[in-house]
Scaffold this active site. Structure first.
Site, PDB file in Angstrom:
ATOM      1  N   CYS A   2     -10.811 -11.466 -46.620  1.00  0.00           N
ATOM      2  CA  CYS A   2     -12.320 -11.506 -45.801  1.00  0.00           C
ATOM      3  C   CYS A   2     -13.909 -11.031 -46.651  1.00  0.00           C
ATOM      4  O   CYS A   2     -14.373 -11.275 -46.656  1.00  0.00           O
ATOM      5  CB  CYS A   2     -11.769 -10.851 -44.797  1.00  0.00           C
ATOM      6  N   HIS A  15     -11.780  -5.630 -42.349  1.00  0.00           N
ATOM      7  CA  HIS A  15     -12.585  -6.822 -42.288  1.00  0.00           C
ATOM      8  C   HIS A  15     -13.828  -6.484 -43.353  1.00  0.00           C
ATOM      9  O   HIS A  15     -14.144  -5.580 -42.762  1.00  0.00           O
ATOM     10  CB  HIS A  15     -12.292  -6.947 -41.267  1.00  0.00           C
ATOM     11  N   ASP A  43     -19.060 -14.682 -38.976  1.00  0.00           N
ATOM     12  CA  ASP A  43     -17.654 -14.202 -39.954  1.00  0.00           C
ATOM     13  C   ASP A  43     -17.393 -15.509 -40.896  1.00  0.00           C
ATOM     14  O   ASP A  43     -16.442 -16.498 -39.564  1.00  0.00           O
ATOM     15  CB  ASP A  43     -16.789 -13.865 -38.706  1.00  0.00           C
TER      16      ASP A  43
END
Length: 640
Positions: free
Chosen positions: A204, A246, A261
């Protein structure tokens, strides 16, 4: 302009971007004199080789005697000029006193109201159809050398910052795979854009860093936002502390910050195999902040882009609506907390949706112990846990696709079991008629509610049926008395005009699932399950026999008045009365044969003796010119 090298050269449209600067020479400046672009180009060799087709932009610089610098870019017409890109980026970023640039921090005008106002899933008005060509183009762009060239190729078809961001987003979501091993080992090499382009894998942090870098190259403000998430490995109701797990991005478009995202937009990790699968998710592109906060909690509350911002405790306790909840048109769910407790052994969940939607549920991994009824815009679920303790409740929705996706997950606490509410194992979903049964050709049911109570163990259910639709029904209980062979023998089906009637007789007291199936007569294949009723009877004296067995020649419009019991007493004269369509003769066959006669009301009547036989048949002759009789009904005779 159009250039030709020779008769065999390919002519292409070109653009010249000219940038001139004044330099101070020792003798002073001469602002009244201008450089001659043609002369400068001649002096640097002209356009030699240009007309063969330029894929990359070329920059030519020259200076005259008066200190003026002239820079000329030569590139295909659709390419983004590097100088314009540079100027656009410089203009969009704020500079400090040392000349360094940094994006503007979010402020009041970036904040959206909380809770969600249901207006849109996006933080700005979007028509996704406008991206169709751009999405196709961006998803097919390949890496040739470095990141700058990749971004240059991606934005060729983009005409605004929004489209540039969209092209970058689409490319990352379709080309970068989530690297589970790097995520577990926290491999920093996986974060570097050069390594990401080479391996096309990252975690991520790498997704967010790559997205930010590419946006900045394209001249769009972008920030990486670290924080907590309700992603892979999240357990309902868990607390968050320590390191952030994250990272995502905020991008500046049309005067406001927006959230994306690309990690979650690219696909998902299977919980059982821990393998990544590319599965594009539009939800995480410019997501409305009031929805984004459900599974993303930033380190800085300002990056929530919410008014008022939410606390970490609120984030932990709030209901987690998965992205598919909104992708499939859900609006709200009740209860609004992820942890629910039963009341008198029962828990109720309701969902509101934009349009009629099919749902299913699983309690501890099984489709049991619940009544799910469909509504025009949502559903209602009543769950009866079979044991005390903690249970996992998952709810799935089908939407416009053929796949059921998980949309909600609850932790269910049960401190009391209502054993009187136990449901048949074969009671499937949904329960009761609905918009779906209407869609499948079943109209205006006599019993609109999903539960039918009968005091004597009998009931009659009717509904309209569309032309060309066949109905099949079966009865199911948990005691084993109803077998696969007999599950349709406790139901007798009649047709009157355009309505179908199901006469049901229960073999004993208890709870039963009455399943309804449909099939188009002209189409091959099996019957399709549509819905079921829950039949309840508390009368312990109930002991109804099966109906007579019917064969394929029993017509759709035939009607049986007597005898309805499929088991006849021995050594008795039994009266028969039926309405039979399109036949020439009818008879009853036991040890002997007894003809039936047609009365003035259109019924075939007669009687037969059950003496000396174990089975009795009703037979018909369809054509008076033939002598072949067909079996339509079969009765058993009790032993003496």
């Amino acid at each position: 302009m159009e250039l030709k090298k020779d008769s065999n050269a390919v002519s292409i449209d070109m653009q010249l971007i000219v940038h001139s600067e004044k330099r101070r020479a020792a003798q002073g400046t001469h602002s009244d004199r201008q450089a001659d672009p043609g002369a400068l180009l001649q002096r640097r060799g002209g356009f030699q080789g240009v007309a063969n087709g330029i894929r990359k932009w070329q920059k030519i610089e020259a200076h005259d005697l008066h200190g003026t610098q002239l820079t000329v870019e030569v590139h295909p017409r659709d390419a983004v000029p590097q100088l314009l890109k540079k100027f656009s980026l410089a203009k969009s970023l704020q500079g400090d006193k040392n000349g360094n640039t940094k994006p503007r921090q979010p402020g009041g005008k970036d904040a959206h109201a909380y809770p969600w106002d249901r207006s849109s899933l996006k933080s700005m008005p979007l028509d996704l159809r406008q991206f169709e060509k751009l999405d196709t183009y961006a998803s097919q762009v390949t890496v040739k050398s470095d990141l700058d060239e990749l971004v240059s190729d991606l934005v060729q078809e983009a005409h605004s910052d929004l489209e540039r961001v969209r092209a970058i987003w689409i490319w990352i979501c379709h080309h970068i795979e989530y690297d589970i091993m790097a995520a577990q080992e926290k491999d920093c090499q996986a974060f570097k854009p050069t390594d990401i382009l080479r391996t096309q894998k990252t975690n991520c942090d790498g997704y967010a860093g790559l997205f930010e870098k590419m946006c900045r190259i394209a001249g769009v403000q972008c920030m990486t936002v670290p924080g907590y998430s309700k992603g892979f490995g999240y357990q309902t109701g868990q607390s968050f502390s320590g390191e952030f797990d994250h990272a995502w991005n905020a991008v500046y478009l049309e005067g406001r910050w927006h959230l994306v995202d690309s990690t979650w937009g690219s696909g998902l990790v299977d919980k059982t195999t821990s393998k990544f699968t590319f599965l594009y998710n539009e939800f995480y592109f410019l997501t409305h902040p009031a929805l984004f906060i459900e599974d993303h909690f930033p380190d800085n509350k300002n990056w929530q882009l919410l008014k008022p911002p939410q606390s970490l405790r609120q984030f932990e306790n709030s209901m987690y609506h998965k992205s598919e909840f909104y992708n499939k048109g859900m609006l709200s769910a009740h209860p609004e907390t992820s942890m629910i407790r039963t009341v008198n052994g029962k828990a109720t969940v309701t969902i509101e949706s934009c349009a009629p939607t099919l749902f299913m549920f699983m309690l501890n991994g099984k489709q049991e112990h619940g009544l799910l009824s469909l509504r025009k815009n949502g559903m209602k679920l009543e769950v009866y846990p079979p044991t005390m303790g903690t249970h996992n409740l998952q709810i799935f929705a089908k939407g416009s696709s053929d796949i059921y996706s998980s949309v909600l997950e609850y932790t269910l606490k049960c401190n009391f079991v209502d054993f009187g509410a136990q449901l048949p194992t074969e009671l499937h979903q949904p329960v009761g008629p609905s918009w779906f049964s209407e869609q499948m050709g079943i109209m205006k049911p006599s019993h609109p509610d999903p539960i039918i109570h009968t005091s004597d163990g009998r009931c009659s259910i009717s509904f309209g049926v569309d032309e060309g639709i066949s109905i099949l029904a079966s009865l199911h209980g948990d005691d084993g008395l109803i077998t696969e062979e007999t599950q349709r023998r406790y139901i007798f089906q009649l047709h009157r005009e355009k309505r179908t009637e199901l006469k049901v007789q229960l073999p004993h007291a208890g709870k039963f699932a009455l399943k309804i199936f449909v099939k188009k007569r002209q189409e091959p294949g099996n019957y399709i399950f549509v819905f079921n009723y829950l039949l309840c009877c508390t009368n312990t004296k109930v002991n109804w026999p099966m109906f007579p067995e019917s064969f394929g020649n029993w017509g759709q419009d035939n009607e049986l008045l007597e005898p309805l019991s499929g088991v006849l007493p021995a050594n008795r004269n039994i009266p028969f009365k039926l309405k039979l369509q399109g036949i020439a003769k009818a008879l009853v066959k036991g040890q002997d044969t007894w003809p039936l006669t047609l009365n003035h009301e259109g019924y075939w009547e007669g009687s037969c003796s059950t003496a000396g036989c174990q089975e009795v048949y009703v037979m018909v002759l369809e054509n008076a010119n033939h002598n072949f009789y067909s079996y339509i009904l079969k009765y058993k005779v009790n032993a003496q």
